[in-house]
Design an enzyme around this catalytic site. Structure first.
Site, PDB file in Angstrom:
ATOM      1  N   PHE A 104       0.855  -1.189   0.000  1.00 54.01           N
ATOM      2  CA  PHE A 104       0.000   0.000   0.000  1.00 54.01           C
ATOM      3  C   PHE A 104       0.888   1.235   0.000  1.00 54.01           C
ATOM      4  O   PHE A 104       1.753   1.380   0.863  1.00 54.01           O
ATOM      5  CB  PHE A 104      -0.926   0.024   1.227  1.00 54.01           C
ATOM      6  CG  PHE A 104      -1.883   1.179   1.202  1.00 54.01           C
ATOM      7  CD1 PHE A 104      -3.032   1.135   0.422  1.00 54.01           C
ATOM      8  CD2 PHE A 104      -1.618   2.333   1.941  1.00 54.01           C
ATOM      9  CE1 PHE A 104      -3.903   2.210   0.386  1.00 54.01           C
ATOM     10  CE2 PHE A 104      -2.489   3.416   1.899  1.00 54.01           C
ATOM     11  CZ  PHE A 104      -3.644   3.348   1.125  1.00 54.01           C
ATOM     12  N   ASP A 125       9.175   2.594   1.606  1.00 52.00           N
ATOM     13  CA  ASP A 125       7.999   3.331   2.056  1.00 52.00           C
ATOM     14  C   ASP A 125       7.870   3.073   3.556  1.00 52.00           C
ATOM     15  O   ASP A 125       7.370   2.032   3.980  1.00 52.00           O
ATOM     16  CB  ASP A 125       6.755   2.862   1.298  1.00 52.00           C
ATOM     17  CG  ASP A 125       5.488   3.572   1.776  1.00 52.00           C
ATOM     18  OD1 ASP A 125       5.528   4.196   2.856  1.00 52.00           O
ATOM     19  OD2 ASP A 125       4.466   3.474   1.078  1.00 52.00           O
ATOM     20  N   LYS A 180       2.604   9.563   8.392  1.00 50.81           N
ATOM     21  CA  LYS A 180       1.868   9.105   9.586  1.00 50.81           C
ATOM     22  C   LYS A 180       2.417   9.643  10.927  1.00 50.81           C
ATOM     23  O   LYS A 180       2.041  10.728  11.333  1.00 50.81           O
ATOM     24  CB  LYS A 180       1.749   7.586   9.587  1.00 50.81           C
ATOM     25  CG  LYS A 180       0.789   7.109   8.480  1.00 50.81           C
ATOM     26  CD  LYS A 180       0.232   5.736   8.726  1.00 50.81           C
ATOM     27  CE  LYS A 180      -0.954   5.448   7.818  1.00 50.81           C
ATOM     28  NZ  LYS A 180      -0.611   4.859   6.520  1.00 50.81           N
TER      29      LYS A 180
HETATM   30  C1  LIG Z   1      -0.894   5.190   5.092  1.00 54.34           C
HETATM   31  C2  LIG Z   1       0.132   4.809   4.108  1.00 54.34           C
HETATM   32  C3  LIG Z   1       0.335   5.544   2.922  1.00 54.34           C
HETATM   33  C4  LIG Z   1      -0.573   6.669   2.512  1.00 54.34           C
HETATM   34  O1  LIG Z   1      -0.457   7.783   3.346  1.00 54.34           O
HETATM   35  P1  LIG Z   1      -1.543   8.964   3.229  1.00 54.34           P
HETATM   36  O2  LIG Z   1      -1.065   9.954   4.235  1.00 54.34           O
HETATM   37  O3  LIG Z   1      -2.873   8.361   3.526  1.00 54.34           O
HETATM   38  O4  LIG Z   1      -1.483   9.484   1.845  1.00 54.34           O
HETATM   39  C5  LIG Z   1       1.369   5.166   2.098  1.00 54.34           C
HETATM   40  N1  LIG Z   1       2.169   4.144   2.400  1.00 54.34           N
HETATM   41  C6  LIG Z   1       2.013   3.408   3.526  1.00 54.34           C
HETATM   42  C7  LIG Z   1       2.959   2.294   3.825  1.00 54.34           C
HETATM   43  C8  LIG Z   1       0.988   3.715   4.417  1.00 54.34           C
HETATM   44  O5  LIG Z   1       0.812   2.978   5.526  1.00 54.34           O
END
Ligand SMILES: *Cc1c(COP(=O)(O)O)cnc(C)c1O
Length: 415
Positions: free
Chosen positions: A144, A229, A258
């Site tokens: 994700f 990420d 986050k």
């Molecule tokens: C939550 C998340 C995102 C997206 O972040 P947003 O602030 O919602 O755009 C991207 N990568 C990972 C691994 C995430 O957990």
């Protein structure tokens, strides 16, 4: 005349269905106040928070250092744009370079935007240094990376891209932790490989450290950039400031968001000097990126998180909760042994309870505990990095009670 307070009193969960786009299905509870690991709802009911938004409020709710930084900056200057720059953004970037492998920082507002910047940088870098064919981005199934169109396509769940076609191309997915499949996919035409050290939304699946090392080596061989990420695993959540530190692998680009702002929207893309050069003047930008308020809060947040005492607490609370989950799973058989890193833990539902993680989440809420799910089959926990031993024990007792309730309801229905 209606006061602001009167308007506040009138809204409820029902209001959501009247005024909001229906892309979410929020729970009935509406929290209005939080302190540390606790939340209170509109009716004054207390909850222990093992969710932190979605792994966002890593220092708990209304941490005094963050409240102070926000207030202090709110009375100075909120926003200047990137036509000028501002002190908090420079201080934050400087601190992030001190605390990581990186020499250069791009500030953004969300995880998706940090990833968008990383993917664009990888393509741009290849267009300057590689062949015209070097466009491919490799990512993993169940990954994700956010919801902007590029980020969601790099993510590995096709249900999130359905109906949004035509989609950006040049993106290929392989099974996570499958080295043979990865070797077959990577080539000189690969410009970047992106992975989460622990797939968060995809089920709290950690990368196999041997796989992580092999991917790094293959990226080097094929001159592909390795993007980590760490939107979810970063900022202390894994037990180190960033999860890559525990894998013995250094990425070329790291994205995070986050927990960075502890609840204030802010994100960062970190990279080396040589790669950063490819994102030259005018090639990318953001109106709000590096906003002074966001940066001031994020600096306070990262300083609290980087304290050895905070990171040590993540490790010991993580072990405590893992141990507690093991004994709850043995007692009730609702979920299996937990996986993850630090205070990002996922417990897959047992075959009998498959697809019912959301029922467990609702049962926990009835017992005063907020937990998360990661898809229909995994319960996910992401409590405050400052959770105390007794709060952890209290949360485990509530979880135990929630599992007992689910089992007794199931038994009554079958008997
Ligand atoms: C939550 C998340 C995102 C997206 O972040 P947003 O602030 O919602 O755009 C991207 N990568 C990972 C691994 C995430 O957990």
């Amino acid at each position: 005349m209606e006061t602001a307070q009167a308007t506040e009193a009138l809204v409820s969960r029902q209001t959501f269905d009247q005024v909001m786009v229906p892309n979410y299905a929020p729970l009935d509870v509406v929290p209005v106040r939080g302190v540390g690991a606790r939340l209170w709802d509109q009716q004054g009911r207390e909850y222990l928070d093992f969710a932190c938004g979605i792994a966002v409020t890593g220092l708990g709710h209304c941490h005094p250092a963050l409240v102070a930084a926000l207030n202090e900056q709110a009375n100075r200057v909120w926003h200047l744009s990137n036509v000028m720059t501002n002190e908090p953004a420079l201080r934050l970037a400087k601190r992030l370079t001190e605390l990581s492998f990186a020499d250069r920082v791009f500030l953004a507002n969300s995880g998706s935007e940090a990833n968008e910047a990383a993917f664009k940088l990888a393509r741009k870098h290849a267009s300057i240094h590689g062949s015209p064919e070097k466009r491919q981005i490799i990512s993993f199934y169940n990954a994700f990376h956010g919801r902007t169109l590029f980020a969601v396509c790099v993510g590995g769940q096709s249900k999130y891209t359905e109906g949004f076609e035509p989609l950006p191309g040049g993106i290929d997915h392989v099974p996570f932790n499958d080295l043979e499949a990865f070797k077959a996919a990577i080539s000189g035409n690969t410009c970047a490989v992106v992975m989460e050290p622990v797939q968060g939304e995809g089920g709290v699946t950690p990368v196999d450290p041997e796989f992580a090392k092999a991917v790094r080596q293959l990226c080097d061989e094929h001159k592909a950039l390795l993007i980590y990420d760490e939107v979810q695993t970063g900022n202390g959540r894994s037990g180190t400031l960033f999860a890559y530190e525990q894998l013995g692998v250094t990425p070329d680009i790291l994205t995070t968001a986050k927990g960075l702002g502890g609840g204030f929207p802010v994100a960062a893309m970190l990279t080396t000097h040589a790669i950063a050069e490819s994102l030259a003047f005018g090639t990318h930008g953001s109106t709000y990126g590096g906003n002074a308020l966001a940066s001031a809060v994020a600096l306070a947040s990262i300083n609290e998180i980087a304290k050895p005492s905070t990171l040590a607490n993540v490790k010991s609370r993580g072990e405590q909760i893992r141990e507690g989950l093991r004994s709850i799973s043995e007692r009730h058989g609702v979920f299996e042994a937990a996986r993850g890193m630090g205070l990002l833990l996922g417990a897959p539902m047992t075959p009998e309870w498959k697809g019912r993680a959301r029922e467990l989440m609702a049962a926990c809420l009835r017992h005063g505990l907020w937990v998360l799910v990661a898809g229909p089959d995994v319960m996910r926990l992401a409590p405050s990095l400052l959770l105390t031993e007794s709060e952890a024990a209290e949360g485990l007792r509530s979880l135990d009670a929630a599992c007992a309730e689910l089992c007794s309801v199931a038994l009554a229905a079958n008997g």
